[in-house]
Design a protein around this motif. Structure first.
Motif: not given
Length: 190
Positions: A101-110, A112-117, A164-177
């Motif tokens: 799962v870790t290997e698959a997840s790293i590939a998916l995150v890569e 997502l990064k290319k796609d600008g998520v 995980l802030n893929i775009d590098g914006e380290g201070d962003r926290v999703y607050q919905k929950y």
């Protein structure tokens, strides 16, 4: 253009196909695999097909995890495209503790990064700490915890929310929950 296939050293990540419904049924019927997921195990192949239509079909970032040796689905990894960018996964228990799962997840995150998520979020029940381990291994960081009367299983769960802030914006926290549930807090030493 939507990506339909990703590869790693050991894995092929690809879209589920009609021929994969038996494999999906094997995953979805397992009580232990589905214990911490927001649905009950399915009872038969027809329920697995319905689950696929409702939850997996035509979703951009929903991939079957397959070993290269046979291209047979042994799990899935996914990210939703709504504002949560909710990340999730499941794997046949015979394949647990092998880094799949870790290997698959790293590939998916890569991808997502290319796609600008910009980011992904994920939650895990505090009684399922190994799931948090996967989140940390791919670079996610713990943000906060909250208590929810979890549906459809209808019991109180304390969830830990990671991001995980893929775009590098380290201070962003999703607050919905945090905002949605009255009981929320930050655990120390996580």
């Amino acid at each position: 253009m939507a990506i339909s296939k990703l590869e790693t050293d050991r894995l092929i990540l690809r879209k589920y196909e009609e021929k994969d419904m038996e494999a999906l049924f094997l995953l979805l019927k397992d009580e232990e695999v589905n214990m911490f997921l927001p649905w009950y195990p399915v009872n038969d192949l027809d329920e697995a097909k319905e689950f696929y239509k409702e939850r997996f079909a035509n979703r951009e970032y929903y991939f079957a995890i397959c070993l290269k040796e046979d291209n047979f689905p042994i799990g899935y990894v996914k990210v939703d495209t709504d504002d949560s960018h909710d990340f999730g996964y499941a794997l046949q228990k015979e394949c647990w503790h092998r880094g799949i799962v870790t290997e698959a997840s790293i590939a998916l995150v890569e991808q997502l990064k290319k796609d600008g998520v910009p980011y992904i979020t994920a939650t895990h029940d505090i009684n399922n700490p190994r799931s948090g381990g996967v989140m940390r291994q791919i670079g996610m960081r713990y943000c906060y915890s909250y208590k929810e009367q979890w549906q459809p299983k209808n019991y109180l769960v304390t969830f830990r929310m990671y991001q995980l802030n893929i775009d590098g914006e380290g201070d962003r926290v999703y607050q919905k929950y945090w905002n949605m549930y009255d009981t929320h807090f930050v655990e120390k030493n996580l």
